[in-house]
Write a protein that holds these residues in place. Structure first.
Motif, PDB file in Angstrom:
ATOM      1  N   ILE A 199       0.829  -1.212   0.000  1.00 31.98           N
ATOM      2  CA  ILE A 199       0.000   0.000   0.000  1.00 31.98           C
ATOM      3  C   ILE A 199       0.860   1.257   0.000  1.00 31.98           C
ATOM      4  N   ALA A 215      -6.862   6.093   4.370  1.00 29.79           N
ATOM      5  CA  ALA A 215      -7.898   5.548   3.486  1.00 29.79           C
ATOM      6  C   ALA A 215      -9.079   6.502   3.373  1.00 29.79           C
ATOM      7  N   GLU A 216      -9.448   7.122   4.500  1.00 28.41           N
ATOM      8  CA  GLU A 216     -10.512   8.118   4.455  1.00 28.41           C
ATOM      9  C   GLU A 216     -10.100   9.280   3.553  1.00 28.41           C
ATOM     10  N   TYR A 250     -10.461   8.272  -0.056  1.00 26.26           N
ATOM     11  CA  TYR A 250     -11.849   8.254  -0.517  1.00 26.26           C
ATOM     12  C   TYR A 250     -12.322   9.663  -0.889  1.00 26.26           C
ATOM     13  N   ILE A 260      -9.254   2.748  -4.555  1.00 24.60           N
ATOM     14  CA  ILE A 260      -8.704   3.315  -3.319  1.00 24.60           C
ATOM     15  C   ILE A 260      -7.238   2.924  -3.167  1.00 24.60           C
ATOM     16  N   LEU A 261      -6.906   1.691  -3.504  1.00 25.67           N
ATOM     17  CA  LEU A 261      -5.510   1.258  -3.419  1.00 25.67           C
ATOM     18  C   LEU A 261      -4.621   2.087  -4.337  1.00 25.67           C
ATOM     19  N   CYS A 310      -4.108   5.498  -2.817  1.00 29.52           N
ATOM     20  CA  CYS A 310      -3.194   5.418  -1.675  1.00 29.52           C
ATOM     21  C   CYS A 310      -1.758   5.276  -2.136  1.00 29.52           C
ATOM     22  N   ASP A 340      -7.073   3.801  10.917  1.00 30.94           N
ATOM     23  CA  ASP A 340      -7.466   3.162   9.660  1.00 30.94           C
ATOM     24  C   ASP A 340      -6.922   1.753   9.452  1.00 30.94           C
ATOM     25  N   LEU A 393      -9.479  -0.701   2.729  1.00 33.02           N
ATOM     26  CA  LEU A 393      -9.471  -0.263   1.334  1.00 33.02           C
ATOM     27  C   LEU A 393     -10.797  -0.534   0.635  1.00 33.02           C
ATOM     28  N   GLU A 423     -14.165   0.040  -0.710  1.00 33.82           N
ATOM     29  CA  GLU A 423     -14.867   1.287  -1.024  1.00 33.82           C
ATOM     30  C   GLU A 423     -16.269   1.333  -0.421  1.00 33.82           C
ATOM     31  N   LEU A 448     -15.867   2.490   3.092  1.00 34.54           N
ATOM     32  CA  LEU A 448     -15.516   3.915   3.173  1.00 34.54           C
ATOM     33  C   LEU A 448     -16.714   4.799   2.845  1.00 34.54           C
TER      34      LEU A 448
END
Length: 456
Positions: A87, A218-219, A222, A236-237, A240, A257, A309, A311, A314
């Protein structure tokens, strides 16, 4: 469908003990009017922090049973290391028992007298570890972030013009630049990818490493996906990985997170700094492959970093916060807008206009919320960040806030409706609230253990 439901089912429950208002009066007085001093069982809805308060998944609990407790070379460490490298992409991964331990290690090496660490906004433990080393912590938040009622997409951004001017004047004293994502002290507001890139470019110009305080990475990712052009079709990955590609290192409390109750890490690329960090780690935390954690903790973190991660999770997480924010805004309660990732922040200065900053309006609101409905929240204003000048005059921070931080995967919609109801009742009686004074305080992180007295 319009209704966003929790992307999980509840398998284990924990009972809530319902105190009466008269019981809460006694308990708050016994705690010195400091909500940190309350026992957990005496709190009905606990929104003091989202740190270490998450509900772990069935996969995480299963992983705990598979934890390898070898003192050195634990398989759980290598799984932990592998997911962080996937990540975040850093060369060196150093586990610690929680985020502030990573900060302590980092700043004990790069900090010290005559050094300055700039950030968009330092949070409490970061600032404390910097100042404990003898260094100075400086906040360079953008102008939008200082206006609670202004609607803007990325109010957590660093002011890059201020950073440029600051480094031009102080570059010899700055060992590194930090960026906190999301910006906790600034209302849980996100930082844009563009801002991360601009900060990176300025750091490169002045040959300064850039570190991320990435507790809620992660937030933040998003928000970039839903708000920043060009990222709407990225995973998302992928977002990041791009965020971390601009950084030279990071600190993280895994208690946010990574969806666990304990743990953290320091990750970086510099070989020399990594060696020095591991030397400190061995003395203060433990062997480099466990760093103050059990193997089962490392296993749970590795699983949590993958789960965060998702979605769908999130989307639910961010919507939970905005749902409460909308209910409060519709009723006229002043909050920091737009709502951020992990918490709703009441604008205490606007909520209690009759209480000056030096009498801690946020503390007054926090105490009132507990007395009215058993809700524990956290003051983020003059108690946490206020200082005095050489003449003893109070210096208030930019924002006077009360944070309602939601544990991950813990509370349901009915709990949130209850929270809104309590806040609205306190808001209707806001003119009756009185200020507070500090009767006892420690030299660092005073909000944890200080005692308060209501001003008659």
């Amino acid at each position: 469908m319009k209704t966003i439901i929790e992307p999980f089912k509840i398998k284990t429950v924990e009972p809530i003990y319902f105190t009466t208002e008269s019981e809460r009066e006694t308990k708050l007085k016994d705690a010195g009017n400091n909500l940190f001093g309350l026992k957990g069982k005496d709190v009905i809805i606990d929104l003091l922090t989202d740190s270490g308060t998450s509900a772990m998944s069935a996969q995480q609990w299963a992983g705990i049973l598979n934890g390898d407790e070898s003192y050195a070379g634990s398989e759980s460490f290598y799984r932990f290391e592998a997911i962080i490298k996937k990540i975040m992409g850093f060369k060196h991964v150093i586990p610690t028992h929680q985020g502030r331990a990573a900060e302590k290690i980092l700043f004990s090496i790069v900090g010290g007298p005559d050094t300055i660490i700039p950030n968009n906004t330092h949070f409490d433990t970061t600032r404390a570890n910097i100042e404990f080393s003898g260094a100075k912590a400086v906040d360079l938040l953008n102008k939008d972030g200082k206006n609670p009622s202004l609607i803007a997409d990325f109010k957590g951004n660093m002011d890059t013009e201020l950073l440029e001017a600051f480094l031009k004047e102080n570059h010899e004293k700055v060992p590194l630049v930090m960026l906190t994502i999301t910006n906790n002290s600034g209302g849980g507001q996100p930082v844009s990818m563009q801002n991360i890139k601009e900060v990176r470019a300025i750091c490169k110009k002045y040959n300064k490493p850039m570190f991320l305080d990435a507790c809620r990475f992660a937030e933040n990712a998003y928000f970039i996906k839903i708000r920043e052009k060009g990222f709407e079709n990225k995973s998302i990955l992928e977002i990041c990985q791009e965020m971390f590609s601009y950084a030279d290192g990071m600190t993280m409390s895994a208690k946010k997170d990574a969806l666990v109750n304990i743990g953290g890490f320091l990750a970086l690329n510099d070989d020399t700094l990594a060696m020095e960090s591991r030397n400190v780690l061995v003395v203060t935390e433990g062997f480099p492959t466990y760093g103050g954690l059990a193997g089962r903790d490392l296993e749970a973190i590795a699983i949590g970093l993958e789960e965060i991660l998702d979605e769908a999770y999130l989307q639910y997480r961010i919507r939970t916060i905005s749902y409460l924010g909308e209910k409060l805004t519709e009723a006229g309660v002043p909050i920091l807008l737009p709502t951020g990732g992990h918490a709703v922040y009441i604008d205490a200065a606007s909520f209690c206009k009759h209480i000056p900053a030096e009498e801690f309006p946020g503390q007054a609101i926090a105490c009132a919320l507990y007395l009215k409905g058993g809700i524990r929240s956290c003051e983020i204003g003059s108690v946490m960040f206020g200082k005095k000048d050489e003449n003893g005059k109070h210096i208030a921070p930019d924002l006077e806030l009360v944070r309602l931080a939601f544990p991950r995967r813990v509370y349901t919609q009915s709990h949130i409706d209850y929270v809104a109801e309590v806040i609205l009742e306190v808001f209707e009686e806001k003119e009756k609230l009185k200020g507070y004074k500090i009767t006892q305080e420690p030299p660092f992180l005073r909000h944890f253990t200080a005692s308060f007295e209501e001003i008659a």
